[in-house]
Design a protein around this motif. Structure first.
Motif, PDB file in Angstrom:
ATOM      1  N   GLU A  53      21.893  42.824  42.306  1.00 36.46           N
ATOM      2  CA  GLU A  53      21.362  41.472  42.101  1.00 36.46           C
ATOM      3  C   GLU A  53      22.466  40.503  41.706  1.00 36.46           C
ATOM      4  OE1 GLU A  53      16.745  42.199  40.607  1.00 36.46           O
ATOM      5  OE2 GLU A  53      18.315  41.737  39.137  1.00 36.46           O
ATOM      6  N   ASN A  54      23.349  40.936  40.837  1.00 36.20           N
ATOM      7  CA  ASN A  54      24.440  40.065  40.396  1.00 36.20           C
ATOM      8  C   ASN A  54      25.301  39.614  41.575  1.00 36.20           C
ATOM      9  OD1 ASN A  54      23.560  40.403  37.794  1.00 36.20           O
ATOM     10  ND2 ASN A  54      25.311  41.609  37.109  1.00 36.20           N
ATOM     11  N   VAL A  55      25.585  40.554  42.484  1.00 36.74           N
ATOM     12  CA  VAL A  55      26.421  40.241  43.642  1.00 36.74           C
ATOM     13  C   VAL A  55      25.657  39.368  44.631  1.00 36.74           C
ATOM     14  CG1 VAL A  55      27.617  41.248  45.624  1.00 36.74           C
ATOM     15  CG2 VAL A  55      27.820  42.312  43.366  1.00 36.74           C
ATOM     16  N   ARG A  56      24.368  39.649  44.803  1.00 39.02           N
ATOM     17  CA  ARG A  56      23.570  38.940  45.801  1.00 39.02           C
ATOM     18  C   ARG A  56      23.227  37.516  45.378  1.00 39.02           C
ATOM     19  NH1 ARG A  56      17.855  40.118  46.849  1.00 39.02           N
ATOM     20  NH2 ARG A  56      18.200  41.950  45.554  1.00 39.02           N
ATOM     21  N   TYR A  57      22.963  37.301  44.094  1.00 39.01           N
ATOM     22  CA  TYR A  57      22.430  36.019  43.651  1.00 39.01           C
ATOM     23  C   TYR A  57      23.473  35.047  43.106  1.00 39.01           C
ATOM     24  CZ  TYR A  57      17.792  38.247  43.774  1.00 39.01           C
ATOM     25  OH  TYR A  57      16.649  38.887  44.159  1.00 39.01           O
ATOM     26  N   PHE A  58      24.602  35.544  42.592  1.00 40.72           N
ATOM     27  CA  PHE A  58      25.495  34.678  41.828  1.00 40.72           C
ATOM     28  C   PHE A  58      26.868  34.561  42.482  1.00 40.72           C
ATOM     29  CE2 PHE A  58      22.482  36.555  38.813  1.00 40.72           C
ATOM     30  CZ  PHE A  58      21.889  35.390  38.345  1.00 40.72           C
ATOM     31  N   PRO A  59      27.298  33.338  42.802  1.00 37.34           N
ATOM     32  CA  PRO A  59      28.648  33.165  43.337  1.00 37.34           C
ATOM     33  C   PRO A  59      29.690  33.426  42.254  1.00 37.34           C
ATOM     34  CG  PRO A  59      27.625  31.041  42.932  1.00 37.34           C
ATOM     35  CD  PRO A  59      26.561  32.071  42.681  1.00 37.34           C
ATOM     36  N   ALA A  60      30.896  33.709  42.682  1.00 38.93           N
ATOM     37  CA  ALA A  60      31.973  34.023  41.740  1.00 38.93           C
ATOM     38  C   ALA A  60      32.354  32.789  40.930  1.00 38.93           C
ATOM     39  CB  ALA A  60      33.183  34.542  42.489  1.00 38.93           C
ATOM     40  N   LEU A  61      32.527  32.978  39.618  1.00 39.23           N
ATOM     41  CA  LEU A  61      33.120  31.941  38.778  1.00 39.23           C
ATOM     42  C   LEU A  61      34.627  32.108  38.697  1.00 39.23           C
ATOM     43  CD1 LEU A  61      30.775  31.479  35.669  1.00 39.23           C
ATOM     44  CD2 LEU A  61      31.146  29.903  37.568  1.00 39.23           C
ATOM     45  N   LEU A  62      35.086  33.357  38.640  1.00 39.88           N
ATOM     46  CA  LEU A  62      36.511  33.659  38.485  1.00 39.88           C
ATOM     47  C   LEU A  62      36.923  34.649  39.576  1.00 39.88           C
ATOM     48  CD1 LEU A  62      36.491  34.165  34.610  1.00 39.88           C
ATOM     49  CD2 LEU A  62      37.200  32.116  35.854  1.00 39.88           C
ATOM     50  N   PRO A  63      37.174  34.159  40.798  1.00 38.59           N
ATOM     51  CA  PRO A  63      37.453  35.061  41.919  1.00 38.59           C
ATOM     52  C   PRO A  63      38.872  35.628  41.908  1.00 38.59           C
ATOM     53  CG  PRO A  63      37.498  32.800  42.675  1.00 38.59           C
ATOM     54  CD  PRO A  63      37.086  32.752  41.235  1.00 38.59           C
ATOM     55  N   VAL A  64      39.131  36.501  40.943  1.00 36.85           N
ATOM     56  CA  VAL A  64      40.453  37.112  40.775  1.00 36.85           C
ATOM     57  C   VAL A  64      40.409  38.526  41.351  1.00 36.85           C
ATOM     58  CG1 VAL A  64      42.208  37.823  39.114  1.00 36.85           C
ATOM     59  CG2 VAL A  64      40.825  35.779  38.678  1.00 36.85           C
ATOM     60  N   CYS A  65      41.284  38.811  42.296  1.00 39.01           N
ATOM     61  CA  CYS A  65      41.297  40.119  42.958  1.00 39.01           C
ATOM     62  C   CYS A  65      42.351  41.035  42.354  1.00 39.01           C
ATOM     63  CB  CYS A  65      41.550  39.968  44.462  1.00 39.01           C
ATOM     64  SG  CYS A  65      40.127  39.334  45.369  1.00 39.01           S
ATOM     65  N   ASP A  66      41.969  42.306  42.198  1.00 42.64           N
ATOM     66  CA  ASP A  66      42.859  43.350  41.704  1.00 42.64           C
ATOM     67  C   ASP A  66      43.479  44.061  42.911  1.00 42.64           C
ATOM     68  OD1 ASP A  66      43.383  45.098  39.066  1.00 42.64           O
ATOM     69  OD2 ASP A  66      43.084  46.477  40.749  1.00 42.64           O
ATOM     70  N   PRO A  67      44.730  44.527  42.812  1.00 39.38           N
ATOM     71  CA  PRO A  67      45.354  45.186  43.970  1.00 39.38           C
ATOM     72  C   PRO A  67      44.712  46.521  44.344  1.00 39.38           C
ATOM     73  CG  PRO A  67      46.807  45.257  42.051  1.00 39.38           C
ATOM     74  CD  PRO A  67      45.695  44.330  41.710  1.00 39.38           C
ATOM     75  N   GLU A  68      43.966  47.153  43.443  1.00 35.21           N
ATOM     76  CA  GLU A  68      43.401  48.467  43.753  1.00 35.21           C
ATOM     77  C   GLU A  68      42.384  48.387  44.890  1.00 35.21           C
ATOM     78  OE1 GLU A  68      41.576  51.755  40.875  1.00 35.21           O
ATOM     79  OE2 GLU A  68      40.069  50.275  41.443  1.00 35.21           O
ATOM     80  N   ASP A  69      42.446  49.354  45.818  1.00 35.95           N
ATOM     81  CA  ASP A  69      41.391  49.540  46.808  1.00 35.95           C
ATOM     82  C   ASP A  69      40.443  50.597  46.252  1.00 35.95           C
ATOM     83  OD1 ASP A  69      39.832  50.701  48.952  1.00 35.95           O
ATOM     84  OD2 ASP A  69      41.146  49.632  50.351  1.00 35.95           O
ATOM     85  N   PRO A  70      39.222  50.235  45.855  1.00 33.42           N
ATOM     86  CA  PRO A  70      38.347  51.194  45.180  1.00 33.42           C
ATOM     87  C   PRO A  70      37.968  52.381  46.054  1.00 33.42           C
ATOM     88  CG  PRO A  70      37.153  49.181  45.719  1.00 33.42           C
ATOM     89  CD  PRO A  70      38.593  48.902  45.980  1.00 33.42           C
ATOM     90  N   ALA A  71      37.806  52.150  47.353  1.00 31.06           N
ATOM     91  CA  ALA A  71      37.438  53.258  48.251  1.00 31.06           C
ATOM     92  C   ALA A  71      38.575  54.270  48.349  1.00 31.06           C
ATOM     93  CB  ALA A  71      37.075  52.711  49.628  1.00 31.06           C
ATOM     94  N   GLU A  72      39.807  53.759  48.442  1.00 29.61           N
ATOM     95  CA  GLU A  72      40.958  54.664  48.505  1.00 29.61           C
ATOM     96  C   GLU A  72      41.109  55.442  47.202  1.00 29.61           C
ATOM     97  OE1 GLU A  72      44.463  52.545  49.524  1.00 29.61           O
ATOM     98  OE2 GLU A  72      43.810  52.077  51.580  1.00 29.61           O
ATOM     99  N   ALA A  73      40.906  54.768  46.082  1.00 34.75           N
ATOM    100  CA  ALA A  73      41.015  55.436  44.783  1.00 34.75           C
ATOM    101  C   ALA A  73      39.999  56.558  44.664  1.00 34.75           C
ATOM    102  CB  ALA A  73      40.830  54.425  43.652  1.00 34.75           C
ATOM    103  N   LEU A  74      38.772  56.308  45.100  1.00 34.02           N
ATOM    104  CA  LEU A  74      37.728  57.337  45.025  1.00 34.02           C
ATOM    105  C   LEU A  74      38.025  58.487  45.973  1.00 34.02           C
ATOM    106  CD1 LEU A  74      34.976  57.964  43.675  1.00 34.02           C
ATOM    107  CD2 LEU A  74      33.889  56.946  45.693  1.00 34.02           C
ATOM    108  N   ALA A  75      38.460  58.166  47.183  1.00 35.69           N
ATOM    109  CA  ALA A  75      38.759  59.208  48.178  1.00 35.69           C
ATOM    110  C   ALA A  75      39.906  60.097  47.722  1.00 35.69           C
ATOM    111  CB  ALA A  75      39.088  58.561  49.518  1.00 35.69           C
TER     112      ALA A  75
END
Length: 492
Positions: free
Chosen positions: A275-297
């Motif tokens: 819901e948070n992702v679907r309903y609310f636009p970003a206030l602080l659109p700061v991206c981290d260098p980590e790729d979460p899918a790669e980290a999990l894999a």
């Protein structure tokens, strides 16, 4: 808020990149839930308390940088306003004497910090809203010197496109405007953290939502703002309005506010993050260098930095938290409904009641939320914020009744059962829940004490409102340091 964010500006590309990244985090989070990759052993509880700083005249002291330098304790951190600090208490288990250890640790930390704060002309106050705050204390100049607060202020007003309007009709009425988010700094709270497994999360969150109004009624401690007597827990409507990114036209379209009770019972923790992702636009659109899918894999534990930062800018009264500790991910319910204070003992008693009650309800054979509409829980929340310990609430099987009667008849026995399941020492259980019982029997909490004290000072001592408010704070601080529970506080 999550991690610190440095000063910067955001481009359209930043926002597009962030939206894509936060959705990727959400996909990875769903995969982690399917694979049960969470720490569920020996669940911990945590505590945060936001504090006000006052000077010798009981007025706000804009000295948090000086106070933090003098205290030199990493558990104390900056907050939004220069008259705020926050203490983060190390997590611990409730079993045995865990509640007593919370109380001992917080009292020792606050006493030590208070002594050091005095060396720079400040005193610490645990209270929901400082009664002596005036409009001149809540301006851009009184924001803490931390880039994230200035950035958050800019982004909220960029989204709104106009000044904030604050309108609260209570015992008295307040209508004012603000051109910064600093009115949010007036709202100082207590936050309880409860670690739960993914399988249990929905039941615990639903239980926390169902009792949020009851907590507010018993713990109300914010009846005064800008010299007016408003709601018994004025912090609730003030915080909702002070962080609202919506213009009047957007509100009229039914767009959801960022300070949000929610709109439905949930079946999974995923519901809330989605819901948070679907309903609310970003206030602080700061991206981290980590790729979460790669980290999990790769067999690692992804930080999900964008999802956590975004979650920290949606102010649910019961917020889901994903965190990583010592290389192991876990989930928490962050309960944000209560004001700070009045004493450390009252705070720990509030925590015991909450932790015990939500466990009993979450593990009941027939869930409360199968018998109660979500809108009824939200109505209770609003009524209890407005009327405090004198509120009437709805409860399944009982209909509408005084909140104190509900607690004495039905909820205190459940809290006893829940604390027994946590393994809390019986003497500790009885000591803390007796404080909740006495609050109900006397009808006195922080809000009623503040209002009764104000009226007595104005009528008996013939003080004008500003001087009476300073006297309220002076008496409050003395009694706060006594650690006597608020139901025992005398009137001056």
């Amino acid at each position: 808020m999550g991690e610190d964010v440095g000063a910067r500006t955001f481009s359209r590309e930043d926002r597009a990149r962030y939206r894509e990244k936060v959705r990727r985090c959400l996909d990875v989070f769903a995969e982690m839930l399917r694979e049960s990759r969470f720490d569920v052993e020996r669940p911990m509880t945590g505590l945060e308390i936001e504090l006000n700083l006052v000077d010798e005249e009981s007025m706000p002291a804009m000295r948090n940088a000086d106070v933090l330098a003098a205290v030199a304790d990493p558990s104390f951190q900056t907050e939004l306003g220069q008259f705020n600090v926050e203490i983060n208490v190390a997590p611990r288990r409730l079993a045995g004497t865990g509640t007593a250890e919370f109380e001992e640790h917080v009292r020792a930390s606050l006493n030590a910090a208070e002594q050091k704060a005095r060396t720079v002309g400040a005193h610490m106050v645990m209270i929901g809203i400082l009664p002596t705050l005036r409009p001149e204390h809540l301006t851009a100049a009184t924001l803490s010197q931390n880039p994230r607060y200035e950035l958050l202020n800019e982004q909220i007003f960029a989204a709104r496109g106009e000044d904030l309007r604050i309108s609260i009709n209570g015992v008295e009425r307040l209508a004012t405007t603000a051109d910064t988010i600093t009115p949010e700094a007036a709202c100082t709270s207590t936050q309880f953290h409860l670690q739960v497994s993914p399988a249990q999360f929905a039941d615990y969150w639903n239980a926390a939502q169902a009792v949020a109004g009851i907590q507010v009624a018993l713990g109300a401690n914010s009846p005064l703002f800008f010299g007016r007597e408003l709601w018994r827990e004025t912090r609730i409507p003030l915080f909702q309005q002070a962080t609202d990114t919506r213009s009047e036209e957007i509100k009229a379209q039914g767009v959801r506010p960022r300070v949000w009770f929610g709109e439905r019972w949930i079946t999974s923790v995923f519901d809330l993050f989605e819901e948070n992702v679907r309903y609310f636009p970003a206030l602080l659109p700061v991206c981290d260098p980590e790729d979460p899918a790669e980290a999990l894999a790769a067999g690692g534990v992804p930080k999900l930095a964008e999802l956590r930062l975004h979650n920290g800018t949606v102010y649910r009264w019961n917020r889901p938290v994903y965190d990583v500790l010592k290389g192991r991910p876990h989930l928490r319910v962050e309960n944000r409904v209560l004001p700070a204070g009045p004493t450390v003992l009252d705070t720990v008693a509030n925590g015991a009641f909450y932790f015990g009650l939500v466990r009993a309800l979450a593990e009941s054979d027939r869930p409360l939320w199968s018998q109660m509409s979500f809108s009824a829980a939200e109505e209770n929340f609003t009524n209890c914020a407005r009327h405090g310990i004198d509120a009437q609430v709805y409860w399944p099987g009982l209909g509408y009744l005084p909140v104190t009667e509900l607690v004495l008849r039905r909820l205190l026995p459940l809290a006893y059962q829940g604390l027994d399941r946590w393994g809390v020492d019986p003497a500790e259980r009885d000591r803390l829940l007796s404080i909740i019982e006495q609050r109900c029997l006397t009808g006195r909490n922080g809000a009623t004490w503040q209002v009764e004290t104000l009226h007595r000072l104005e009528s008996a001592d013939h003080l004008d409102r500003p001087e009476a408010l300073r006297e309220v704070v002076r008496h409050y601080v003395d009694l706060m340091h006594s650690n006597r529970p608020v139901h025992e506080w005398p009137l001056p």
